[in-house]
Design a protein around this motif. Structure first.
Motif, mmCIF file in Angstrom:
data_model
loop_
_atom_site.group_PDB
_atom_site.id
_atom_site.type_symbol
_atom_site.label_atom_id
_atom_site.label_comp_id
_atom_site.label_asym_id
_atom_site.label_seq_id
_atom_site.Cartn_x
_atom_site.Cartn_y
_atom_site.Cartn_z
ATOM 1 N N PRO A 5 0.804 -1.216 0.000
ATOM 2 C CA PRO A 5 0.000 0.000 0.000
ATOM 3 C C PRO A 5 0.839 1.270 0.000
ATOM 4 C CG PRO A 5 0.025 -0.968 2.168
ATOM 5 C CD PRO A 5 0.767 -1.908 1.289
ATOM 6 N N LEU A 6 2.147 1.124 0.187
ATOM 7 C CA LEU A 6 2.990 2.316 0.258
ATOM 8 C C LEU A 6 3.545 2.693 -1.110
ATOM 9 C CD1 LEU A 6 4.924 1.383 3.503
ATOM 10 C CD2 LEU A 6 3.054 2.991 3.288
ATOM 11 N N THR A 155 3.765 15.597 16.116
ATOM 12 C CA THR A 155 3.123 14.288 16.253
ATOM 13 C C THR A 155 1.639 14.364 15.917
ATOM 14 O OG1 THR A 155 2.853 14.717 18.596
ATOM 15 C CG2 THR A 155 4.690 13.326 17.944
ATOM 16 N N PHE A 158 1.290 14.337 12.278
ATOM 17 C CA PHE A 158 1.594 12.981 11.802
ATOM 18 C C PHE A 158 0.412 12.052 12.046
ATOM 19 C CE2 PHE A 158 3.468 8.758 12.425
ATOM 20 C CZ PHE A 158 4.144 8.626 11.241
ATOM 21 N N SER A 159 -0.122 12.084 13.274
ATOM 22 C CA SER A 159 -1.220 11.160 13.574
ATOM 23 C C SER A 159 -2.468 11.531 12.787
ATOM 24 C CB SER A 159 -1.508 11.147 15.069
ATOM 25 O OG SER A 159 -2.100 12.352 15.475
ATOM 26 N N VAL A 162 -1.832 9.856 9.393
ATOM 27 C CA VAL A 162 -1.715 8.400 9.484
ATOM 28 C C VAL A 162 -3.068 7.774 9.824
ATOM 29 C CG1 VAL A 162 -0.705 6.552 10.834
ATOM 30 C CG2 VAL A 162 0.724 8.380 10.004
ATOM 31 N N ARG A 163 -3.888 8.496 10.618
ATOM 32 C CA ARG A 163 -5.208 7.975 10.973
ATOM 33 C C ARG A 163 -6.089 7.838 9.724
ATOM 34 N NH1 ARG A 163 -6.757 11.930 13.869
ATOM 35 N NH2 ARG A 163 -5.783 11.072 15.720
ATOM 36 N N PHE A 165 -5.079 7.777 6.570
ATOM 37 C CA PHE A 165 -4.471 6.792 5.669
ATOM 38 C C PHE A 165 -4.763 5.376 6.139
ATOM 39 C CE2 PHE A 165 -0.575 4.145 5.260
ATOM 40 C CZ PHE A 165 -0.716 3.819 3.941
ATOM 41 N N GLY A 166 -4.541 5.114 7.425
ATOM 42 C CA GLY A 166 -4.726 3.766 7.948
ATOM 43 C C GLY A 166 -6.144 3.282 7.779
ATOM 44 N N ASN A 167 -7.108 4.128 8.091
ATOM 45 C CA ASN A 167 -8.503 3.705 8.021
ATOM 46 C C ASN A 167 -8.931 3.415 6.594
ATOM 47 O OD1 ASN A 167 -10.137 3.715 10.595
ATOM 48 N ND2 ASN A 167 -8.910 5.548 10.844
ATOM 49 N N MET A 169 -7.055 3.094 3.807
ATOM 50 C CA MET A 169 -6.243 2.090 3.127
ATOM 51 C C MET A 169 -6.624 0.690 3.605
ATOM 52 S SD MET A 169 -3.500 -0.009 3.743
ATOM 53 C CE MET A 169 -3.060 0.717 5.303
ATOM 54 N N SER A 170 -6.835 0.513 4.927
ATOM 55 C CA SER A 170 -7.155 -0.822 5.422
ATOM 56 C C SER A 170 -8.498 -1.279 4.860
ATOM 57 C CB SER A 170 -7.157 -0.842 6.944
ATOM 58 O OG SER A 170 -8.090 0.078 7.443
ATOM 59 N N GLN A 201 -14.389 9.342 9.137
ATOM 60 C CA GLN A 201 -13.018 9.845 9.100
ATOM 61 C C GLN A 201 -12.956 11.254 8.517
ATOM 62 O OE1 GLN A 201 -10.374 8.648 10.540
ATOM 63 N NE2 GLN A 201 -11.667 7.006 11.312
ATOM 64 N N ILE A 204 -14.000 13.432 11.320
ATOM 65 C CA ILE A 204 -12.970 13.533 12.363
ATOM 66 C C ILE A 204 -11.822 14.410 11.886
ATOM 67 C CG2 ILE A 204 -11.168 12.190 13.492
ATOM 68 C CD1 ILE A 204 -13.191 10.009 13.919
ATOM 69 N N PHE B 52 -16.369 11.658 19.446
ATOM 70 C CA PHE B 52 -15.718 11.325 18.178
ATOM 71 C C PHE B 52 -14.253 11.743 18.197
ATOM 72 C CE2 PHE B 52 -19.858 10.923 15.866
ATOM 73 C CZ PHE B 52 -19.607 9.649 15.417
ATOM 74 N N ALA B 56 -11.106 9.201 18.068
ATOM 75 C CA ALA B 56 -10.046 9.338 17.068
ATOM 76 C C ALA B 56 -8.681 9.290 17.737
ATOM 77 C CB ALA B 56 -10.231 10.635 16.303
ATOM 78 N N GLU B 59 -8.022 5.743 18.862
ATOM 79 C CA GLU B 59 -7.814 4.876 17.704
ATOM 80 C C GLU B 59 -6.427 5.057 17.114
ATOM 81 O OE1 GLU B 59 -11.241 3.918 14.637
ATOM 82 O OE2 GLU B 59 -10.002 5.594 14.056
ATOM 83 N N THR B 60 -5.851 6.243 17.332
ATOM 84 C CA THR B 60 -4.513 6.504 16.787
ATOM 85 C C THR B 60 -3.524 5.428 17.208
ATOM 86 O OG1 THR B 60 -5.057 8.812 17.009
ATOM 87 C CG2 THR B 60 -2.791 8.290 16.557
ATOM 88 N N ILE B 63 -3.878 2.526 15.057
ATOM 89 C CA ILE B 63 -3.398 2.833 13.707
ATOM 90 C C ILE B 63 -1.870 2.807 13.670
ATOM 91 C CG2 ILE B 63 -3.443 4.563 11.898
ATOM 92 C CD1 ILE B 63 -6.114 3.523 12.187
ATOM 93 N N TYR B 64 -1.239 3.287 14.749
ATOM 94 C CA TYR B 64 0.224 3.230 14.794
ATOM 95 C C TYR B 64 0.695 1.783 14.684
ATOM 96 C CZ TYR B 64 0.661 8.117 16.206
ATOM 97 O OH TYR B 64 0.626 9.474 16.257
ATOM 98 N N LEU B 66 -0.871 -0.642 13.265
ATOM 99 C CA LEU B 66 -1.111 -1.059 11.876
ATOM 100 C C LEU B 66 0.009 -0.564 10.969
ATOM 101 C CD1 LEU B 66 -3.170 -2.276 9.822
ATOM 102 C CD2 LEU B 66 -3.989 0.045 9.518
ATOM 103 N N VAL B 67 0.440 0.686 11.199
ATOM 104 C CA VAL B 67 1.503 1.243 10.359
ATOM 105 C C VAL B 67 2.801 0.484 10.574
ATOM 106 C CG1 VAL B 67 2.933 3.269 10.025
ATOM 107 C CG2 VAL B 67 0.479 3.504 10.148
ATOM 108 N N PHE B 74 5.906 -4.563 4.305
ATOM 109 C CA PHE B 74 6.114 -4.068 2.943
ATOM 110 C C PHE B 74 7.351 -3.206 2.787
ATOM 111 C CE2 PHE B 74 1.500 -4.790 3.069
ATOM 112 C CZ PHE B 74 1.426 -5.703 2.047
#
Lengths: 239, 80
Positions: A5-6, A155, A158-159, A162-163, A165-167, A169-170, A201, A204, B52, B56, B59-60, B63-64, B66-67, B74
């Protein structure tokens, strides 16, 4: 999409710049959003028709959410927050169209959006408090917190991406895996769940952008206020 | 065990344990919000928005994980 996915393969090259599928999808979404905005706002009437009433409803809802978070006039933030929300919402739901992968399922789009939010945070912080006033908020409540506040800025940006993207993408990834294992029509419930995730998302992301900007604006005011205001602990106990 | 096998195992462990904590945390947060809404239905809007944002944040953590799992699978620096 069961490859990494990257990594994304370029579709074609525009001179030396490789153009990938998410970039094309982003362009199409941007063009459609701009077109609809222009068409819908060209002939505004005092007595709105059905379409104008719907658009006013959406704008009003976005305004109300922004106003409740920043507790101020939502006008300076409406364009940015509203666009971010609608863009992510449409991008997440663009997976409904066969063959389209949502651009938000790739880390670059999300990183760009988060960087926009980061820049907007700095801009609104400086705009409302002045450069010195905004820099002073990093030394709140005392100068010991300066490194922590700086790290927090990075941070949380970043989060933020990433939040998203993660949601997204998964979701795409799981659908790809289930499709390859179970076959046609089986991943439809998962796709419905994916739409819910995408909408939540987008909400959020927009609300968090709002919270960040609002805190950058109000921290400066809070830093200036205590000199004039009475003891906050007494003020809280006797409202 | 080769590096690839260890990578797959560690990705699975990272996601599974990384899902435990946020799962418990989100459950408690939602339960508390339900309780608050049941007691004070007129504050439902504020509570659910704050919920919410809080969810979030919780949930971070998942998600970390997962990353990290994705990086291990990968973009592993030890696998050529």
């Amino acid at each position: 999409m069961i490859d990494s996915p990257l990594a994304i393969a370029p579709v074609f090259h525009l001179g030396p710049v490789p153009i990938t599928q998410p970039v094309i999808a982003t362009w199409i979404i941007m063009a459609l959003m701009s077109l609809f905005s222009i068409v819908l706002t060209r002939r505004l009437k005092l007595r709105p028709g059905k379409i104008q009433a719907t658009v006013e409803l959406v704008t009003g809802a976005i305004d109300q959410q922004i106003g409740e978070v920043v507790r101020a006039d939502p006008a300076p933030y409406r364009a940015l927050i509203g666009t971010i929300f609608l863009f992510i919402f449409i991008a997440d739901w663009s997976s409904l169209i066969p063959g389209v992968e949502p651009p938000t399922a790739h880390v670059e789009t999300d990183a760009a959006l988060a960087l926009i939010v980061f820049a907007a945070t700095l801009y609104h912080g400086v705009r409302c408090n002045g450069l010195v006033g905004y820099l002073k908020t990093f030394a709140q409540p005392s100068w010991v917190m300066i490194p922590l506040n700086l790290v927090e800025q990075i941070t949380r940006t970043f989060s933020l991406f990433v939040r998203l993207f993660g949601n997204i993408m998964s979701g795409v990834f799981v659908i790809g895996i289930v499709l390859s294992l179970a076959g046609l029509l089986v991943p439809i419930p998962l796709m419905a769940l994916d739409l819910l995730t995408g909408a939540v998302q987008a909400y959020i992301f927009a609300i968090l952008a709002c919270v960040f900007i609002g805190s950058a604006v109000s921290e400066g005011q809070a830093a200036r206020a205590p000199a004039a205001a009475p003891d906050p602990s007494q003020a809280r106990s006797n409202p | 065990m080769t590096v690839e096998e260890i990578s797959i195992l560690s990705a699975a462990i990272a996601v599974s344990f990384g899902a435990l904590g946020p799962g418990i945390g989100e459950g408690r947060a939602v339960a508390a919000a339900m309780d608050a809404i049941a007691r004070q239905p007129e504050a439902a809007g504020t509570i659910s928005r704050t919920l919410f944002v809080g969810l979030a944040m919780i949930e971070t953590m998942a998600i970390y994980c997962l990353v990290v799992a994705l990086l291990v699978l990968f973009a592993n620096p030890f696998v050529q």
